[in-house]
Design an enzyme around this catalytic site. Sequence first.
Site, mmCIF file in Angstrom:
data_model
loop_
_atom_site.group_PDB
_atom_site.id
_atom_site.type_symbol
_atom_site.label_atom_id
_atom_site.label_comp_id
_atom_site.label_asym_id
_atom_site.label_seq_id
_atom_site.Cartn_x
_atom_site.Cartn_y
_atom_site.Cartn_z
ATOM 1 N N THR A 1 0.857 -1.183 0.000
ATOM 2 C CA THR A 1 0.000 0.000 0.000
ATOM 3 C C THR A 1 0.895 1.235 0.000
ATOM 4 O O THR A 1 2.062 1.120 0.270
ATOM 5 C CB THR A 1 -0.795 0.041 1.325
ATOM 6 O OG1 THR A 1 -1.364 -1.235 1.571
ATOM 7 C CG2 THR A 1 -1.895 1.065 1.305
ATOM 8 N N ARG B 1 -12.263 -8.178 -5.439
ATOM 9 C CA ARG B 1 -11.855 -8.239 -4.034
ATOM 10 C C ARG B 1 -11.537 -6.844 -3.523
ATOM 11 O O ARG B 1 -10.809 -6.076 -4.157
ATOM 12 C CB ARG B 1 -10.635 -9.134 -3.866
ATOM 13 C CG ARG B 1 -10.073 -9.196 -2.418
ATOM 14 C CD ARG B 1 -8.924 -8.242 -2.228
ATOM 15 N NE ARG B 1 -8.236 -8.391 -0.944
ATOM 16 C CZ ARG B 1 -7.265 -7.613 -0.518
ATOM 17 N NH1 ARG B 1 -6.848 -6.620 -1.276
ATOM 18 N NH2 ARG B 1 -6.686 -7.816 0.651
ATOM 19 N N GLY C 1 -10.037 -4.719 -0.234
ATOM 20 C CA GLY C 1 -9.192 -4.918 0.944
ATOM 21 C C GLY C 1 -9.507 -3.891 2.015
ATOM 22 O O GLY C 1 -10.586 -3.323 2.057
ATOM 23 N N ASP C 2 -8.523 -3.629 2.860
ATOM 24 C CA ASP C 2 -8.742 -2.738 3.990
ATOM 25 C C ASP C 2 -8.647 -1.263 3.640
ATOM 26 O O ASP C 2 -9.192 -0.419 4.343
ATOM 27 C CB ASP C 2 -7.700 -3.028 5.075
ATOM 28 C CG ASP C 2 -6.313 -2.694 4.576
ATOM 29 O OD1 ASP C 2 -5.741 -1.665 5.012
ATOM 30 O OD2 ASP C 2 -5.796 -3.436 3.719
ATOM 31 N N THR D 1 -1.055 -0.665 6.426
ATOM 32 C CA THR D 1 -0.642 -1.418 5.256
ATOM 33 C C THR D 1 -0.382 -2.853 5.650
ATOM 34 O O THR D 1 -0.044 -3.120 6.803
ATOM 35 C CB THR D 1 0.634 -0.801 4.642
ATOM 36 O OG1 THR D 1 1.128 -1.684 3.630
ATOM 37 C CG2 THR D 1 1.733 -0.621 5.688
ATOM 38 N N GLY D 2 -0.522 -3.774 4.692
ATOM 39 C CA GLY D 2 -0.257 -5.174 4.998
ATOM 40 C C GLY D 2 -1.357 -6.059 4.443
ATOM 41 O O GLY D 2 -1.937 -5.774 3.408
ATOM 42 N N LYS D 3 -1.670 -7.118 5.170
ATOM 43 C CA LYS D 3 -2.668 -8.056 4.673
ATOM 44 C C LYS D 3 -4.070 -7.529 5.000
ATOM 45 O O LYS D 3 -4.486 -7.488 6.144
ATOM 46 C CB LYS D 3 -2.441 -9.432 5.294
ATOM 47 C CG LYS D 3 -3.355 -10.491 4.698
ATOM 48 C CD LYS D 3 -2.755 -11.879 4.755
ATOM 49 C CE LYS D 3 -3.559 -12.828 3.885
ATOM 50 N NZ LYS D 3 -4.880 -13.144 4.470
#
Lengths: 331, 313
Positions: free
Chosen positions: B185, B213, B215-216, B235-237
């Site tokens: 991100t 999809r 994401g966050d 940021t991340g999964k």
Amino acid sequence: MGKWAIALHGGAGVDPNLPEQRQEEAKRVLSRCLQIGVDALNLNKTAVEVVELVVRELESDPMFNSGRGSALTTRGTVEMEASIMDGCGRRCGAVSGLTSVKNPVSLARLVMDRSPHSYLAFDGAEEFAREQGVEMVDNSYFITEENIGMLKLAKEANSILFDYRIPLTGADTCSVSAGSIVADNSLQMNGLPISIYSPETVGCVVVDSTGNCAAATSTGGLMNKKSGRIGDSPLIGSGTYACDLCAISCTGEGEAIIRSTLARDVAAVMEYKGLNLQDAVDFVVKVRLDQGQAGLIAVSRDGEVTCKFNSNGMFRGCATQDGYMEVAIWE
Amino acid sequence: MGWAIALQGGAGDIPVDLPNDKRAPREATLRRCLDLGVAALKANRSPLDVVELVVRELENCPHFNAGKGSVLTTDGTVEMEASIMDGTKRCGAVSGLTTVVNPISVARIVMEKTPHIYLAFDGAEAFAREQGLETRDQSYFITEQNIERLKQAKEANRVQIDYTQPQPVKEQVPTSSEGDSQIGTVGCVAVDRNGNLATATSTGGLVNKMVGRIGDTPVIGAGTYANTICAVSATGKGESIIRNTIARDVAALMEYRGLSVKEAADLVIANAPEGTVGLVAVTDKGDVAMPFNTTGMFRACATENGHSEISIW
């Protein structure tokens, strides 16, 4: 073994002049769906199973704004969204932009259980639905005459509406000028007079007898919304949240619910300030909503259940294992 | 008190022996973006303007996973998302953009020019065009490295945070550009001298993600959050960030438990699964935090009292 509890809602913000007959109809639907949830809990179904089951029922009934009976986009189509969260492990699933999936909440559950993701939308979500073999129908299945009429009114008022299920007394819906209604009514919701506004969203929260909590929320969104508009219902932390302490489903002015991350805040206040469910809910609705109007239903792992709203009424029902059962609209 | 700014170019499994030809351009971009942000704050631009302009710059850089250089969906396409929020809790978000050069700017216009908060896919693309934002053909966004990352991900049959090492193979392929996958991100948080806060986050998502999809990043409270106390960009999964409501929780811990931003941010990161998240945060008092539980996070920050940093591990 703890005690189970369940609450459901059909939306916050109700016209105080809602005809008696419509009130009774709504309460019948709420009672029927609540009973379905109660029966499932008595059969030891899990919290996640029960919230999905109850929201499916609410989606299938055209009474409320979700699934069949969803509000229409500005193009006259239906775009539905939903989310579900399992307090055990905080697994979650959400969907937006559905146009042909008969039960959005069930697709949200499949996203949670059968995909590597948490949130799928539009074409990608529809494709996933097809792959999963869920029941698909034509977009027209979701559209009701009432909502077609309401969309016309909303366009005239050039505003966003939740959705309008209240037939205007006397005159034919389409020919009544939105302007005169706007002038008449001083009670407002989402910028519109409450008589041409009707609640959006349905939801259910459950704590089962093992103390696990779950929440699910589903909606068609705002009447006359721009295609592609996403509200609070599919957003984890805003319209829906569940953890090992509690589960919450919200309804009302979507933008206000998002800005106040309403559902997460109830749990955060319990977790971080040590408040009990009722105090947490009271605090969040009173202090966190800023100028927004909304309502929520919540359960705790200890078998407590509560409903709270700062809007004019909320279609709701709750039941607990010791026999308490009630549906209501007003304060 | 004074202004402060922090920005991130993604958290993930960044190898400590990252070759210089991969490391240098990213550090240079972080430096350039930091300087731009600092200059804007010194010139009294609003934090909202600052975070938008920094994220636009990061989106335009092909070395980070946002805008140009976004990772690819399983179909080989680009689907971008972004969100922006200020301390008054006004916010805007977009998902499913495929041709708009700067997703963060669409998010800002959703916030400022519509009664909505979040627009996605066809509706968001149409809106961006109506508003006259710059669009380019999909090929503009797609880079060779990302085509290769997608190929590797499919071979390994996995969905990755864009930043991962390729799975070890018998005949180790000599360092190819794909060894240093893109980072998850980009984001920026800023506070001005008056304590006004803002945050912005933008991404292409996960390599090999399913079409559609989300994401966050566009989920307010997950990847992005700001109120009068702090501004956060995570940021991340994505799936972990959503379930842990990362950005909101940093602020909630400060508010409800009285923790400092460093304590709150560290706690939130520690409570998420190892190797999945990082964040940058600033407070109304000019404090900065940049914790992560991954191998590394491309990041930079600067404060009015002269502190300045660009780091990876």
